[in-house]
Scaffold this motif. Structure first.
Motif, short mmCIF file in Angstrom:
data_model
loop_
_atom_site.label_atom_id
_atom_site.label_comp_id
_atom_site.label_asym_id
_atom_site.label_seq_id
_atom_site.Cartn_x
_atom_site.Cartn_y
_atom_site.Cartn_z
N VAL A 12 0.86 -1.18 0.00
CA VAL A 12 0.00 0.00 0.00
C VAL A 12 0.89 1.23 0.00
N GLN A 13 0.36 2.33 -0.48
CA GLN A 13 1.13 3.56 -0.49
C GLN A 13 0.99 4.30 0.84
N THR A 14 1.92 5.18 1.10
CA THR A 14 1.89 5.99 2.31
C THR A 14 0.54 6.69 2.45
N GLY A 15 0.00 6.60 3.65
CA GLY A 15 -1.29 7.21 3.92
C GLY A 15 -2.46 6.28 3.69
N GLY A 16 -2.19 5.14 3.11
CA GLY A 16 -3.25 4.18 2.82
C GLY A 16 -3.63 3.33 4.01
N SER A 17 -4.55 2.41 3.77
CA SER A 17 -5.06 1.53 4.82
C SER A 17 -4.95 0.08 4.39
N LEU A 18 -4.86 -0.78 5.37
CA LEU A 18 -4.77 -2.22 5.10
C LEU A 18 -5.29 -2.96 6.32
N ASN A 19 -6.00 -4.04 6.08
CA ASN A 19 -6.49 -4.87 7.17
C ASN A 19 -5.87 -6.24 7.08
N ILE A 20 -5.44 -6.77 8.21
CA ILE A 20 -4.94 -8.13 8.26
C ILE A 20 -5.73 -8.90 9.32
N SER A 21 -5.78 -10.21 9.14
CA SER A 21 -6.55 -11.03 10.06
C SER A 21 -5.81 -12.30 10.41
N CYS A 22 -6.27 -12.96 11.46
CA CYS A 22 -5.62 -14.18 11.94
C CYS A 22 -6.69 -15.09 12.51
N VAL A 23 -6.77 -16.29 11.98
CA VAL A 23 -7.72 -17.28 12.48
C VAL A 23 -7.01 -18.21 13.44
N ALA A 24 -7.59 -18.35 14.64
CA ALA A 24 -6.99 -19.21 15.67
C ALA A 24 -7.78 -20.50 15.79
N SER A 25 -7.06 -21.61 16.05
CA SER A 25 -7.73 -22.91 16.11
C SER A 25 -8.18 -23.30 17.51
N GLY A 26 -7.79 -22.55 18.54
CA GLY A 26 -8.14 -22.95 19.89
C GLY A 26 -8.25 -21.76 20.83
N TYR A 27 -8.36 -22.08 22.13
CA TYR A 27 -8.55 -21.05 23.16
C TYR A 27 -7.29 -20.25 23.42
N SER A 28 -7.49 -18.98 23.71
CA SER A 28 -6.40 -18.14 24.18
C SER A 28 -6.97 -17.03 25.05
N SER A 29 -6.23 -16.60 26.03
CA SER A 29 -6.68 -15.54 26.92
C SER A 29 -6.23 -14.17 26.44
N CYS A 30 -5.23 -14.17 25.57
CA CYS A 30 -4.72 -12.92 25.04
C CYS A 30 -4.18 -13.16 23.64
N MET A 31 -4.49 -12.25 22.75
CA MET A 31 -3.96 -12.34 21.40
C MET A 31 -3.30 -11.03 21.03
N ALA A 32 -2.41 -11.09 20.07
CA ALA A 32 -1.61 -9.92 19.79
C ALA A 32 -1.11 -9.91 18.35
#
Length: 123
Positions: A12-32
């Motif tokens: 992406v160019q400077t000033g632009g936007s982007l979304n990323i995602s992460c699919v988890a297979s199990g339980y977690s108390s904190c994600m980052a």
């Protein structure tokens, strides 16, 4: 064992936007989200805990938003006003013991890690 699979990176160019995602297979108390630029140390970007509390690195505060869809067990990072210095490989991380988002951001010691996804911001 929790498996994490990131998606959505790209350029992406400077000033632009982007979304990323992460699919988890199990339980977690904190994600980052962490990131590592070439030649630099890995740094924490944002964390979210089970209460929905979040913590952000100063460098992304006000530009990035971390969120989680518990029904889909998916973590998101919305990135806006992107800068060339945001260029890095972004890693999703999860832990089943960390209970506080701010603590998670500071410690960086997460049990599970994704394979990483490249985000490139051009000037």
């Amino acid at each position: 064992q929790v498996q994490l699979v990131e998606s959505g990176g790209g350029s992406v160019q400077t000033g632009g936007s982007l979304n990323i995602s992460c699919v988890a297979s199990g339980y977690s108390s904190c994600m980052a989200w962490f990131r590592q630029a070439p030649g630099k140390k890995r740094e924490g970007v944002a964390t979210i805990d089970l209460d929905g509390d979040t913590a952000y690195a100063t460098s992304v505060q006000g530009r990035f938003t971390i969120s989680k869809d518990n029904a889909k067990n998916t973590l998101y990072l919305q990135m806006t006003s992107l800068k060339p210095e945001d260029t890095a490989t972004y890693y999703c991380a999860a832990d089943s013991n960390i209970g506080n988002a701010r603590y998670g951001l500071g410690t960086g010691r997460f049990e599970y890690w994704g394979q990483g996804i490249l985000v490139t911001v051009s000037s």
